[in-house]
Design an enzyme around this catalytic site. Structure first.
Site, PDB file in Angstrom:
ATOM      1  CG  HIS A   1     -23.717  -4.392  20.501  1.00 52.35           C
ATOM      2  ND1 HIS A   1     -22.727  -4.070  19.603  1.00 52.35           N
ATOM      3  CD2 HIS A   1     -23.072  -4.889  21.581  1.00 52.35           C
ATOM      4  CE1 HIS A   1     -21.545  -4.365  20.108  1.00 52.35           C
ATOM      5  NE2 HIS A   1     -21.741  -4.870  21.314  1.00 52.35           N
TER       6      HIS A   1
ATOM      7  CG  ASP B   1     -16.786  -2.641  28.097  1.00 50.41           C
ATOM      8  OD1 ASP B   1     -16.284  -3.767  28.276  1.00 50.41           O
ATOM      9  OD2 ASP B   1     -16.688  -2.012  27.028  1.00 50.41           O
TER      10      ASP B   1
ATOM     11  CG  HIS C   1     -16.400  -7.220  27.399  1.00 49.39           C
ATOM     12  ND1 HIS C   1     -17.570  -6.492  27.524  1.00 49.39           N
ATOM     13  CD2 HIS C   1     -16.614  -8.082  26.379  1.00 49.39           C
ATOM     14  CE1 HIS C   1     -18.440  -6.897  26.622  1.00 49.39           C
ATOM     15  NE2 HIS C   1     -17.890  -7.867  25.914  1.00 49.39           N
TER      16      HIS C   1
ATOM     17  CG  ASP D   1     -21.712  -8.268  24.299  1.00 47.89           C
ATOM     18  OD1 ASP D   1     -20.618  -8.719  24.679  1.00 47.89           O
ATOM     19  OD2 ASP D   1     -21.818  -7.367  23.451  1.00 47.89           O
TER      20      ASP D   1
ATOM     21  CD  GLU E   1     -17.335 -10.924  23.813  1.00 52.80           C
ATOM     22  OE1 GLU E   1     -18.582 -10.833  23.863  1.00 52.80           O
ATOM     23  OE2 GLU E   1     -16.574  -9.937  23.844  1.00 52.80           O
TER      24      GLU E   1
ATOM     25  CD  GLU F   1     -15.542  -6.419  23.429  1.00 54.48           C
ATOM     26  OE1 GLU F   1     -15.460  -7.107  22.396  1.00 54.48           O
ATOM     27  OE2 GLU F   1     -16.584  -5.792  23.742  1.00 54.48           O
ATOM     28  CD  GLU F   2     -19.397  -4.121  23.769  1.00 51.08           C
ATOM     29  OE1 GLU F   2     -19.181  -3.941  22.554  1.00 51.08           O
ATOM     30  OE2 GLU F   2     -20.017  -5.100  24.216  1.00 51.08           O
TER      31      GLU F   2
END
Length: 383
Positions: free
Chosen positions: A355, A82, A80, A112, A169, A144-145
């Site tokens: 995150h 984003d 992903h 990530d 990932e 995705e997030e």
């Protein structure tokens, strides 16, 4: 042309410098168009055909599919584009400037998972894509997030059926073949307000919710008793009551009460099955108080995911890495890609960095990740 491709660290730097935050809050949400353009141009320089696909229902978000080689099957490498939003007060570095210190590459998306695309591009420098015997696909998705809208839309609309897929990932290069899903619901009860001095003239939503919670907790116990998958550290579906609010004054009968809850289902449990179990659990309240209880999704649901442990992809990757596949509790886009072909989750960096402020990827992952990508391309696209 390959000689137009920047050095690895400059690719990485450009990806991190291109913001692509996805958020449910519109003020924070950003398009990924600039990042998709960067990736599309680089893959074109490597001789790939590139398709950019708008994702419906999003705020100017796009998927990108780069493809090379002819025929059926082949390998899909996916990730992903984003990132999550960042807390400026907790970062000690500029999130959009790639910095290296003490064996770590810092920046928003280093682990990530924008960095995965830098690894793919760098590995492809030494691959003659004109000699591939099976196709190679690179998929870059949106959102995705938040909603996983990009992966959902791609899986629903593509005709591709690769032999297998790897989603990059951050797994610390430990292959993952299964994870739980995630369902998040709001239970809302509409009562009838009135003065607390005469309870019979109203319907107290808190009291009805108390009844509903009892049935939900019974469902939690039933899930724990009926469903098991011993490979997980928590080997049963979990159900959590996460947030509740109701009423506005101590001397008023509560007119509305809302409960937020989630369920993390095991692989193999369908979303329809879970919705049926929840509705059955709440049926006594709904039947006693018609029209007063509703169940609504807080987020689009994500099913559990599992790649068959005896699939060739699992065997090949375990042999290349000298490590057995694992199962994890967090969610990825794998359930959607798995509808197309057997899928593993495998990439550089630690999920513990996802995150987090001052997100980083350790430089020790650079060489083995590049080697792994090269090896899986050779195995699945040249043999």
């Amino acid at each position: 042309m390959k000689n137009k491709l920047p050095p690895f660290i400059e690719i990485y730097r450009a990806l991190i410098a291109t913001p692509s935050i996805s958020a449910t809050e519109e003020a924070l949400d950003q398009s990924n168009a600039d990042l998709i353009t960067l990736l599309a141009d680089w893959f074109k320089d490597l001789g790939f055909n590139v398709e950019v696909q708008p994702v419906p229902g999003t705020r100017n978000k796009f998927n990108m599919l780069a493809s090379c080689g002819q025929g059926a099957g082949g390998l899909l490498l996916a990730g992903h584009t984003d990132t999550v939003p960042f807390d400026d007060g907790r970062w000690t570095r500029d999130p959009f400037t790639l910095t290296e210190h003490d064996g770590k590459l810092y920046g928003l998306g280093t682990a990530d998972m924008k960095g995965f695309f830098a690894f793919i591009l760098d590995a492809l420098r030494d691959v003659d894509v004109t000699k591939l015997k099976k196709p190679l696909y690179i998929l870059a998705t949106a959102d995705e997030e938040t909603s996983m809208a990009g992966a959902r839309y791609f899986a629903e609309t593509t005709a591709l059926r690769p032999d297998c897929a790897i989603i990059g990932e951050p797994t610390s290069l430990q292959p993952v073949r299964a994870h739980k899903g995630h369902i998040s619901n709001a239970i809302r009860i509409q009562g009838q307000s009135g003065h607390s001095s005469d309870p019979a003239r109203g319907v107290n939503a808190i009291e009805l919710m108390h009844d509903a919670i009892g049935h939900i907790l019974q469902l939690r116990d039933n899930l724990k008793e009926r469903y098991h998958y011993e490979a997980f550290t928590v080997p049963y579906p979990t159900l959590n009551l996460g947030h509740i609010h109701g009423g506005d004054a101590s001397n008023r009968i509560c007119a509305c009460c809302e409960l937020h809850m989630d369920i993390r289902p095991l692989p193999g449990m369908t979303l329809n099955e879970l919705n049926g179990l929840l509705n059955d659990a709440l049926a006594p309240v709904s039947e006693r108080w018609p029209g007063r209880l509703t169940v609504d999704e807080l987020h689009p649901p994500i099913p559990g995911y599992e790649c068959p442990p005896n699939h060739q992809l699992v065997e090949v990757v375990e042999k290349l890495l000298g490590a057995k596949t694992e199962v994890v509790n967090y969610c990825t886009e794998a359930p959607f890609i798995q509808t197309l072909c057997p899928t593993l989750v495998l990439g550089p960096g630690s999920i513990n960095q996802a995150h987090q402020p001052d997100e980083y990827l350790e430089t020790r992952f650079i060489k083995p990740t590049r080697e792994l990508i090269t090896q899986v391309i050779h195995h699945f696209c040249w043999h």
